[in-house]
Design an enzyme around this catalytic site. Structure first.
Site, PDB file in Angstrom:
ATOM      1  N   GLN A 101      -7.249 -37.457 -15.789  1.00  0.00           N
ATOM      2  CA  GLN A 101      -8.416 -38.108 -15.201  1.00  0.00           C
ATOM      3  C   GLN A 101      -7.906 -39.244 -14.319  1.00  0.00           C
ATOM      4  O   GLN A 101      -7.293 -40.188 -14.796  1.00  0.00           O
ATOM      5  CB  GLN A 101      -9.324 -38.659 -16.296  1.00  0.00           C
ATOM      6  N   TYR A 176     -17.647 -46.833 -12.665  1.00  0.00           N
ATOM      7  CA  TYR A 176     -16.369 -47.115 -12.012  1.00  0.00           C
ATOM      8  C   TYR A 176     -16.553 -47.032 -10.493  1.00  0.00           C
ATOM      9  O   TYR A 176     -17.659 -46.815 -10.003  1.00  0.00           O
ATOM     10  CB  TYR A 176     -15.300 -46.142 -12.519  1.00  0.00           C
ATOM     11  N   ARG A 350     -15.834 -36.955 -29.268  1.00  0.00           N
ATOM     12  CA  ARG A 350     -15.771 -37.467 -30.637  1.00  0.00           C
ATOM     13  C   ARG A 350     -15.490 -36.384 -31.671  1.00  0.00           C
ATOM     14  O   ARG A 350     -14.744 -36.606 -32.631  1.00  0.00           O
ATOM     15  CB  ARG A 350     -17.091 -38.181 -30.967  1.00  0.00           C
TER      16      ARG A 350
END
Length: 407
Positions: A101, A176, A350
């Site tokens: 990423q 971002y 998760r």
């Protein structure tokens, strides 16, 4: 579900074919002391690959020192390539693909040391993120700034290729830098980069096209973005569908459909509230303050599986390119339902932190549900000496996390 494509069928995205349809989504690991990938980071991603994922995603590789949000994040440069190669080699040994990423934080940063007087963003003026770090002002990017940052993204993608990655994921969501252009919450420009959605996408699309031209024949080029900002005045799911059409037209190989913003709507991102009491405390006081403010400002949200499905459907109806559903996948039934809805892959965070071998357990008929409780305590574990781990299992190894991956 009879009409669901099987989760264990291969998936081709651009020049890359994955062995199955489950992707480990990028989740900040806290496993790069001084910005150097650690042996613990390699161990984490190797375990995910051995556990059966089609592809694992290394979180937040900054394209420049200024692009980091926190100390201890990886900067894509020549010094990190050997350590990243140790990670990709370990992932490949177990038959999975590896994605990096790559991103830039813009004004979402807690680092005061930088090459510009103020953090860069789509627009200048008051910087609400900077209230916690003393950087109260941000500066609008000029054409020269954009050209420089585009070059940094290209260089980062080329370094990812040199390090053995099979894909790069351009992070265009969560507040971002690229998201700061896309979202009307941040973009107040009055030139050709502001106003309409098409104008707000102009700079992110320039980044995408440049990266595709540089590495798109060799690597899958993925875009992760927020379908909805999850807050009044931000992008809606209808906007998210329109964004997908523009990314498709520009040639993206796969979209990872996330949602929410780090500052304004973190429960939209996670689909559940953060605990008022946590088993760990953030070592960085600024981060601790940010987490406390999030708990105060957002209403209690109870987790439900596939919590972003209603929004993601709008994107699926709008485009034909491959889409990865992200948002609360925690069971085989959930995976099959997402695929029955037309999504080509599912991205999990998760659930795979909780059980790195979850995919193998599904394929072997040993499990149908993840052991993840969506408590969100793994987020704060990023700031512990061993890095990100599930609080229901063993913590990360602080000794391995202090050792360079290629050491």
């Amino acid at each position: 579900m009879n009409n669901a494509r099987h989760v264990f069928e291969p998936l081709t995205i651009g020049p890359l074919t994955l062995r199955n349809r489950i992707i480990k989504s990028a989740t900040n690991e806290g496993m790069a002391p001084q910005g150097i990938p650690s042996r613990q980071l390699v161990k984490l991603h190797a375990a995910l690959a051995e556990g059966g994922v089609g592809m694992t995603t290394l979180a937040y590789c900054s394209v420049s020192p200024d692009g980091r949000t926190l100390p201890g994040q990886i900067v894509l440069d020549a010094s990190t390539v050997p350590h990243l190669r140790a990670l990709t080699d370990a992932v490949h040994r177990h038959g999975a693909a590896a994605s990096a990423q790559i991103t830039h934080g813009g004004c979402f940063t807690f680092l005061r040391e930088r090459s510009t007087p103020r953090p860069l963003s789509s627009s200048g003026g008051f910087n609400k993120v900077g209230l916690m770090s003393g950087m109260w002002r941000k500066q609008a990017m000029t054409e020269a700034d954009m050209t420089q940052v585009i070059g940094q993204f290209v260089q980062g993608a080329e370094l990812a290729r040199a390090a053995g990655f099979d894909a790069v994921e351009l992070h265009m969501g969560h507040g971002y830098l690229l998201s700061q252009f896309i979202s009307p919450l941040y973009n107040r420009r009055r030139d050709s980069y502001g106003g309409s959605l098409e104008n707000r996408l102009r700079f992110p699309l320039r980044v995408l096209r440049a990266v595709l031209e540089a590495v798109g024949n060799d690597l899958a080029v993925i875009c992760k973005y927020s379908i909805t900002d999850g807050v009044r005045g931000g992008n809606t799911a209808q906007d998210g569908a329109a964004i997908a059409r523009l990314l498709e037209a520009a040639g993206a190989h796969l979209l990872v459909l996330s949602a929410g913003m780090n500052v304004e709507s973190i429960t939209t991102m996670f689909g559940s509230s953060f605990p008022k009491e946590n088993r760990v405390k953030a070592g960085n006081p600024l981060i601790g303050m940010a987490m406390a403010l999030q708990r105060l400002k957002e209403p209690e949200v109870v987790f439900r599986e596939l919590y972003l499905l209603e929004h993601a459907r709008k994107v699926r109806a709008a485009v034909k390119l491959p889409l990865a559903y992200l948002g609360g996948v925690s069971s085989l039934e959930g995976i099959e339902r997402a695929m029955a809805e037309g999504f080509d892959a599912v991205a999990m965070g998760r659930g795979l932190i909780c059980q790195p071998d979850f995919v193998n357990r599904l394929s072997q008929g040993l499990a149908r549900h993840s052991g993840c409780t969506a408590c969100n305590r793994c987020v704060a574990m990023m700031y512990t000496p061993g890095g990100t781990s599930c609080v229901l299992g063993p913590a990360g190894d602080p000794v391995l996390n202090a050792q360079p991956a290629a050491g």
